[in-house]
Design a protein around this motif. Sequence first.
Motif, PDB file in Angstrom:
ATOM      1  N   SER A   1      12.702  10.568  -1.629  1.00 32.11           N
ATOM      2  CA  SER A   1      12.234   9.344  -0.993  1.00 32.11           C
ATOM      3  C   SER A   1      10.732   9.256  -1.210  1.00 32.11           C
ATOM      4  O   SER A   1      10.089  10.241  -1.577  1.00 32.11           O
ATOM      5  CB  SER A   1      12.536   9.357   0.512  1.00 32.11           C
ATOM      6  N   GLU A   2      10.188   8.082  -0.983  1.00 32.59           N
ATOM      7  CA  GLU A   2       8.748   7.891  -1.105  1.00 32.59           C
ATOM      8  C   GLU A   2       8.013   8.806  -0.113  1.00 32.59           C
ATOM      9  O   GLU A   2       7.002   9.415  -0.440  1.00 32.59           O
ATOM     10  CB  GLU A   2       8.423   6.413  -0.834  1.00 32.59           C
ATOM     11  N   LEU A   3       8.572   8.922   1.090  1.00 31.19           N
ATOM     12  CA  LEU A   3       7.972   9.779   2.119  1.00 31.19           C
ATOM     13  C   LEU A   3       7.987  11.249   1.687  1.00 31.19           C
ATOM     14  O   LEU A   3       6.972  11.943   1.784  1.00 31.19           O
ATOM     15  CB  LEU A   3       8.719   9.616   3.450  1.00 31.19           C
ATOM     16  N   ALA A   4       9.123  11.721   1.185  1.00 33.22           N
ATOM     17  CA  ALA A   4       9.236  13.117   0.734  1.00 33.22           C
ATOM     18  C   ALA A   4       8.221  13.399  -0.376  1.00 33.22           C
ATOM     19  O   ALA A   4       7.553  14.442  -0.370  1.00 33.22           O
ATOM     20  CB  ALA A   4      10.653  13.419   0.252  1.00 33.22           C
ATOM     21  N   GLU A   5       8.081  12.469  -1.320  1.00 31.05           N
ATOM     22  CA  GLU A   5       7.123  12.656  -2.419  1.00 31.05           C
ATOM     23  C   GLU A   5       5.695  12.709  -1.907  1.00 31.05           C
ATOM     24  O   GLU A   5       4.894  13.526  -2.352  1.00 31.05           O
ATOM     25  CB  GLU A   5       7.277  11.559  -3.474  1.00 31.05           C
ATOM     26  N   LYS A   6       5.359  11.847  -0.963  1.00 29.91           N
ATOM     27  CA  LYS A   6       4.014  11.831  -0.383  1.00 29.91           C
ATOM     28  C   LYS A   6       3.733  13.185   0.290  1.00 29.91           C
ATOM     29  O   LYS A   6       2.655  13.759   0.140  1.00 29.91           O
ATOM     30  CB  LYS A   6       3.905  10.683   0.623  1.00 29.91           C
ATOM     31  N   GLU A   7       4.723  13.684   1.034  1.00 33.96           N
ATOM     32  CA  GLU A   7       4.561  14.972   1.723  1.00 33.96           C
ATOM     33  C   GLU A   7       4.357  16.122   0.747  1.00 33.96           C
ATOM     34  O   GLU A   7       3.464  16.942   0.934  1.00 33.96           O
ATOM     35  CB  GLU A   7       5.777  15.256   2.618  1.00 33.96           C
TER      36      GLU A   7
ATOM     37  N   VAL B   1      10.375  24.116   1.382  1.00 36.67           N
ATOM     38  CA  VAL B   1       9.781  24.497   2.671  1.00 36.67           C
ATOM     39  C   VAL B   1       9.903  23.373   3.706  1.00 36.67           C
ATOM     40  O   VAL B   1      10.191  23.614   4.878  1.00 36.67           O
ATOM     41  CB  VAL B   1       8.297  24.904   2.487  1.00 36.67           C
ATOM     42  N   LEU B   2       9.682  22.134   3.247  1.00 37.42           N
ATOM     43  CA  LEU B   2       9.733  20.997   4.174  1.00 37.42           C
ATOM     44  C   LEU B   2      11.159  20.494   4.369  1.00 37.42           C
ATOM     45  O   LEU B   2      11.376  19.522   5.091  1.00 37.42           O
ATOM     46  CB  LEU B   2       8.816  19.866   3.684  1.00 37.42           C
ATOM     47  N   ASP B   3      12.127  21.187   3.749  1.00 37.75           N
ATOM     48  CA  ASP B   3      13.546  20.922   3.964  1.00 37.75           C
ATOM     49  C   ASP B   3      13.936  19.478   3.645  1.00 37.75           C
ATOM     50  O   ASP B   3      14.639  18.837   4.416  1.00 37.75           O
ATOM     51  CB  ASP B   3      13.902  21.276   5.420  1.00 37.75           C
TER      52      ASP B   3
ATOM     53  N   MET C   1       0.822  -1.197   0.000  1.00 31.02           N
ATOM     54  CA  MET C   1       0.000   0.000   0.000  1.00 31.02           C
ATOM     55  C   MET C   1       0.863   1.257   0.000  1.00 31.02           C
ATOM     56  O   MET C   1       0.396   2.339  -0.296  1.00 31.02           O
ATOM     57  CB  MET C   1      -0.949  -0.031   1.204  1.00 31.02           C
ATOM     58  N   GLY C   2       2.118   1.126   0.319  1.00 30.43           N
ATOM     59  CA  GLY C   2       2.968   2.310   0.320  1.00 30.43           C
ATOM     60  C   GLY C   2       3.017   2.966   1.688  1.00 30.43           C
ATOM     61  O   GLY C   2       2.381   2.532   2.637  1.00 30.43           O
ATOM     62  N   ILE C   3       3.754   4.008   1.732  1.00 29.78           N
ATOM     63  CA  ILE C   3       4.001   4.717   2.981  1.00 29.78           C
ATOM     64  C   ILE C   3       2.846   5.672   3.287  1.00 29.78           C
ATOM     65  O   ILE C   3       2.231   6.195   2.369  1.00 29.78           O
ATOM     66  CB  ILE C   3       5.354   5.458   2.859  1.00 29.78           C
ATOM     67  N   SER C   4       2.539   5.866   4.546  1.00 26.92           N
ATOM     68  CA  SER C   4       1.481   6.842   4.876  1.00 26.92           C
ATOM     69  C   SER C   4       1.990   7.832   5.916  1.00 26.92           C
ATOM     70  O   SER C   4       2.908   7.545   6.676  1.00 26.92           O
ATOM     71  CB  SER C   4       0.213   6.134   5.362  1.00 26.92           C
ATOM     72  N   LEU C   5       1.374   9.000   5.894  1.00 32.55           N
ATOM     73  CA  LEU C   5       1.750  10.065   6.826  1.00 32.55           C
ATOM     74  C   LEU C   5       0.815  10.032   8.023  1.00 32.55           C
ATOM     75  O   LEU C   5      -0.359   9.700   7.892  1.00 32.55           O
ATOM     76  CB  LEU C   5       1.638  11.432   6.142  1.00 32.55           C
ATOM     77  N   SER C   6       1.333  10.422   9.160  1.00 34.47           N
ATOM     78  CA  SER C   6       0.495  10.492  10.366  1.00 34.47           C
ATOM     79  C   SER C   6      -0.384  11.736  10.309  1.00 34.47           C
ATOM     80  O   SER C   6      -0.082  12.703   9.598  1.00 34.47           O
ATOM     81  CB  SER C   6       1.378  10.562  11.612  1.00 34.47           C
ATOM     82  N   HIS C   7      -1.463  11.701  11.061  1.00 37.26           N
ATOM     83  CA  HIS C   7      -2.347  12.869  11.159  1.00 37.26           C
ATOM     84  C   HIS C   7      -1.533  14.091  11.612  1.00 37.26           C
ATOM     85  O   HIS C   7      -1.694  15.188  11.070  1.00 37.26           O
ATOM     86  CB  HIS C   7      -3.485  12.572  12.150  1.00 37.26           C
ATOM     87  N   ALA C   8      -0.646  13.881  12.573  1.00 37.83           N
ATOM     88  CA  ALA C   8       0.170  14.992  13.100  1.00 37.83           C
ATOM     89  C   ALA C   8       1.038  15.596  11.994  1.00 37.83           C
ATOM     90  O   ALA C   8       1.194  16.819  11.914  1.00 37.83           O
ATOM     91  CB  ALA C   8       1.042  14.507  14.263  1.00 37.83           C
ATOM     92  N   ARG C   9       1.592  14.748  11.110  1.00 38.62           N
ATOM     93  CA  ARG C   9       2.440  15.258  10.029  1.00 38.62           C
ATOM     94  C   ARG C   9       1.615  16.041   9.012  1.00 38.62           C
ATOM     95  O   ARG C   9       2.050  17.102   8.544  1.00 38.62           O
ATOM     96  CB  ARG C   9       3.190  14.104   9.341  1.00 38.62           C
ATOM     97  N   TYR C  10       0.422  15.547   8.685  1.00 43.18           N
ATOM     98  CA  TYR C  10      -0.469  16.316   7.802  1.00 43.18           C
ATOM     99  C   TYR C  10      -0.747  17.693   8.405  1.00 43.18           C
ATOM    100  O   TYR C  10      -0.714  18.711   7.706  1.00 43.18           O
ATOM    101  CB  TYR C  10      -1.790  15.584   7.562  1.00 43.18           C
ATOM    102  N   GLU C  11      -1.013  17.728   9.700  1.00 46.19           N
ATOM    103  CA  GLU C  11      -1.297  19.003  10.369  1.00 46.19           C
ATOM    104  C   GLU C  11      -0.084  19.930  10.314  1.00 46.19           C
ATOM    105  O   GLU C  11      -0.227  21.134  10.076  1.00 46.19           O
ATOM    106  CB  GLU C  11      -1.738  18.767  11.826  1.00 46.19           C
ATOM    107  N   GLU C  12       1.112  19.376  10.531  1.00 47.48           N
ATOM    108  CA  GLU C  12       2.342  20.185  10.444  1.00 47.48           C
ATOM    109  C   GLU C  12       2.497  20.793   9.056  1.00 47.48           C
ATOM    110  O   GLU C  12       2.864  21.961   8.918  1.00 47.48           O
ATOM    111  CB  GLU C  12       3.582  19.304  10.687  1.00 47.48           C
ATOM    112  N   ILE C  13       2.242  19.990   8.032  1.00 52.33           N
ATOM    113  CA  ILE C  13       2.381  20.472   6.645  1.00 52.33           C
ATOM    114  C   ILE C  13       1.369  21.590   6.377  1.00 52.33           C
ATOM    115  O   ILE C  13       1.718  22.627   5.811  1.00 52.33           O
ATOM    116  CB  ILE C  13       2.236  19.305   5.640  1.00 52.33           C
TER     117      ILE C  13
END
Length: 183
Positions: free
Chosen positions: A107-113, A100-102, A1-13
């Motif tokens: 990475s898969e995570l960076a692309e998702k973000e 902005v997200l430095d 399914m791939g990598i997922s972001l936490s609710h907290a990370r979505y809020e930070e973004i």
Amino acid sequence: MGISLSHARYEEIKRSIVDIFVKYDVSCVPVNGFELATKMGVKIIPYSAIPEGKRWLLLKKSEDGFSVEKNIGEWYIYYNDKKEYGRINNTIMHEIGHIVLDHSEDSELAEKEVKFFAKYALVPPVLVHKLKLDNPMDIADIFEVSFEAACYAYSYYQKWLQYGSSEYTKYELTLLNLFQSVS
């Protein structure tokens, strides 16, 4: 399914997007990635500005665009100016997200973000709500995004309505205040 972001990370973004909009006085729809990048001091270079003999190197790296930090804090975004405007603006915002997200490496995570960063920055659900938009066509027209991006934004807006709080968050109130002239 791939990598997922936490609710907290979505809020930070989301907060980082609103912070950057406040810092660089972004307050009208459609949000223009070129304008934001320019205000941030990022140099924006179309592929067509590169000699034709070397252009294939850019296309090999990305069909759409990419960002490079040439010296510390000196950013360049290269983009394929043969694409349509909605796609180009999304690419610019995507690359601003990396800055902005430095992100220091791909990475898969960076692309998702940054995919989320661009979607939220170009079509914040709180503004879709304020404008009472109820279909992807209107979102595409008003926010000047591709129809595909508008469909994703509309789907995200539906989730925001269904699962979001009945109260606006502090950053959503800030966004509404920034974009108060939008109607």
